[in-house]
Every structure is written in structure tokens, then in C-alpha cells.
Design a protein around this motif. Structure first.
Motif, PDB file in Angstrom:
ATOM      1  N   ALA A  73       0.829  -1.203   0.000  1.00 40.10           N
ATOM      2  CA  ALA A  73       0.000   0.000   0.000  1.00 40.10           C
ATOM      3  C   ALA A  73       0.866   1.257   0.000  1.00 40.10           C
ATOM      4  O   ALA A  73       0.556   2.240  -0.691  1.00 40.10           O
ATOM      5  N   SER A  94       2.109   1.940  -3.427  1.00 42.71           N
ATOM      6  CA  SER A  94       1.036   2.504  -4.238  1.00 42.71           C
ATOM      7  C   SER A  94       0.771   3.959  -3.876  1.00 42.71           C
ATOM      8  O   SER A  94       0.544   4.809  -4.750  1.00 42.71           O
ATOM      9  N   GLU A  95       0.815   4.273  -2.590  1.00 48.50           N
ATOM     10  CA  GLU A  95       0.589   5.651  -2.139  1.00 48.50           C
ATOM     11  C   GLU A  95       1.692   6.576  -2.630  1.00 48.50           C
ATOM     12  O   GLU A  95       1.418   7.716  -3.051  1.00 48.50           O
ATOM     13  N   HIS A  96       2.931   6.099  -2.597  1.00 52.38           N
ATOM     14  CA  HIS A  96       4.035   6.915  -3.110  1.00 52.38           C
ATOM     15  C   HIS A  96       3.933   7.110  -4.619  1.00 52.38           C
ATOM     16  O   HIS A  96       4.340   8.148  -5.140  1.00 52.38           O
ATOM     17  N   ALA A 124      -2.851  13.211  -1.072  1.00 48.26           N
ATOM     18  CA  ALA A 124      -2.297  11.844  -1.148  1.00 48.26           C
ATOM     19  C   ALA A 124      -1.274  11.615  -0.044  1.00 48.26           C
ATOM     20  O   ALA A 124      -1.192  10.517   0.529  1.00 48.26           O
ATOM     21  N   THR A 125      -0.504  12.640   0.288  1.00 45.16           N
ATOM     22  CA  THR A 125       0.454  12.543   1.389  1.00 45.16           C
ATOM     23  C   THR A 125      -0.281  12.373   2.718  1.00 45.16           C
ATOM     24  O   THR A 125       0.119  11.561   3.565  1.00 45.16           O
ATOM     25  N   ILE A 158      -3.245  11.014   3.230  1.00 43.56           N
ATOM     26  CA  ILE A 158      -3.780   9.652   3.282  1.00 43.56           C
ATOM     27  C   ILE A 158      -2.666   8.651   3.603  1.00 43.56           C
ATOM     28  O   ILE A 158      -2.835   7.747   4.435  1.00 43.56           O
ATOM     29  N   HIS A 159      -1.513   8.804   2.955  1.00 38.07           N
ATOM     30  CA  HIS A 159      -0.380   7.915   3.211  1.00 38.07           C
ATOM     31  C   HIS A 159       0.029   7.954   4.680  1.00 38.07           C
ATOM     32  O   HIS A 159       0.225   6.901   5.311  1.00 38.07           O
ATOM     33  N   ASN A 187      -2.580   6.271   6.989  1.00 32.06           N
ATOM     34  CA  ASN A 187      -2.507   4.811   6.909  1.00 32.06           C
ATOM     35  C   ASN A 187      -1.260   4.272   7.590  1.00 32.06           C
ATOM     36  O   ASN A 187      -1.304   3.233   8.271  1.00 32.06           O
TER      37      ASN A 187
END
Length: 214
Positions: A168, A171-173, A191-192, A194-195, A198
Motif C-alpha cells: 500500500a 502505491s501511495e508513493h 495523497a500525502t 492519506i499515506h 494509513n
């Protein structure tokens, strides 16, 4: 290399790797003899570790490796969010798009579970951090990020390796890299966010599981 730099590097590695565990006492005489330096460069090294927050002064004569718990981890991630979301926005505004497009392709090519995957994603994460620092072009921000990353080595060591979480994170990166390459500041920051959310949840769950099993 200066004696103080060498002592700092060795002690930093030992703290991050867990050789020097939280609460371990760093006696000046013992550590100076062990590292083969005089007490002056050792004091300089310990002073740098204290500035990093990796050691604390328990009394005028006793320095110990700092403790780290779930509360500390949450505080580290609060700072990470402030720094890394800002860095992502700045990178989307200033970065070489081709560099981050290449990183996105690299993340897309990683296959967790393959023999070379661990080395592949660690190398890519390192490249991503270096590219982010270069793109931000703000010495104050990147200095703060380096300090946070120093603590993250300890935090990650506390958590069990989770292939699903690693997949994950890759994928996030990839998404963050795509957003920066596209110059989309809002998406890069989101996106950062969310990463990091998580990552924090995964680390806290892993630490709680380890403590429950102890």
C-alpha cells in the motif's frame, strides 16, 4: 572524519537499530573508551543526539536513550503531516516533473513478495525523499524533515514488517509522485495526508499487538 562525527554516527546507528535500547545509560567514561575518542568529542556527539531528541539528561551526570511510546509516535506523525504535506505542495509547484514521473514508474514496477522487492522499495523511498528535499529547496524545512526521519527509523523498527502495508505504501508513493509530476498541489498534499494516516494506523496497531504479545 572528526572524532565527534564518528562517535555521533556510531551512537545514532546503535540507537536506531536498537543496540542501545530506550533507557540505556550513556556513561561518558565508558562510551569514550568503547568508541576510542576523548570525552570532549563524545560530549559533542551526545549533545547532537540530545538536540535530535534521541537522548535525554536524567541528571547532571546521567544521559540515557530516550523512550518512545504510542504517544510519541502520534506526536511524530503530527509533525510529519505538517512538514510532508507542505513539502508535497511545494514540490508540485517547483519540482522537475520528469524526475517524479520516473519515480512513479519505479513504484509502479515494484512487486512486493518478489526476491528483490525489499531492496527495490527501500531504494525508491530513499530516492523519493531525496527528490522531495531537492524540489522543496528550503533548508529549514528539509532540516526539520531530516530530524523527523531520524526518529522514524526507530518507529519503523518497533513495528513488524507487513507486506500488505508495504504494498500500500508503494502505491501511495506512486500517487504522490504522479501528483507532483503533474503539478497538482492539492492532490499531492491530500495523497500525502492519506499515506501518513494509513502509516500511523498500521504502526500503532503493530506496536499494540507486539506489546499485547509480550
Amino acid at each position: 572524519m572528526r572524532a565527534s562525527d564518528r562517535a555521533y554516527g556510531i551512537l545514532l546507528d546503535e540507537i536506531q537499530s536498537g543496540v542501545l535500547a530506550p533507557g540505556a545509560v550513556l556513561g561518558e567514561v565508558e562510551q569514550a573508551a568503547r568508541l576510542g575518542v576523548s570525552r570532549t568529542p563524545l560530549r559533542e556527539a551526545i549533545g547532537r543526539l540530545a538536540a535530535d531528541g534521541l537522548v535525554v539528561q536524567q541528571s547532571p551526570r546521567v544521559t540515557v536513550v530516550s523512550e518512545i511510546d504510542a504517544g510519541d509516535i502520534r506526536e511524530i506523525f503530527e509533525m510529519r503531516r505538517a512538514l510532508e504535506e507542505t513539502a508535497a505542495r511545494l514540490a508540485a509547484r517547483r519540482a522537475d516533473a520528469a524526475n517524479f514521473a520516473s519515480l512513479a514508474e519505479g513504484f509502479a514496477a515494484v512487486r512486493i513478495g518478489e526476491t528483490n522487492a525489499p531492496d527495490a522499495y527501500r531504494e525508491l523511498f530513499g530516492r523519493f525523499d531525496a527528490a522531495l528535499d531537492e524540489a522543496v529547496a528550503n533548508d529549514y524545512l528539509t532540516s526539520a524533515l531530516r530530524t523527523i526521519r531520524t526518529h522514524l527509523v526507530r518507529v519503523r523498527r518497533m513495528a513488524r514488517e507487513n507486506p500488505e502495508r508495504l504494498a500500500a505504501a508503494v502505491s501511495e508513493h506512486k500517487l504522490i509522485s504522479h501528483a507532483i509530476a503533474a503539478g497538482d498541489e492539492e492532490l499531492a498534499a491530500h495523497a500525502t495526508h492519506i499515506h501518513l494516516h494509513n502509516a500511523l494506523e498500521s504502526i500503532l496497531a503493530s506496536v499494540a499487538s507486539e506489546q499485547g504479545a509480550a
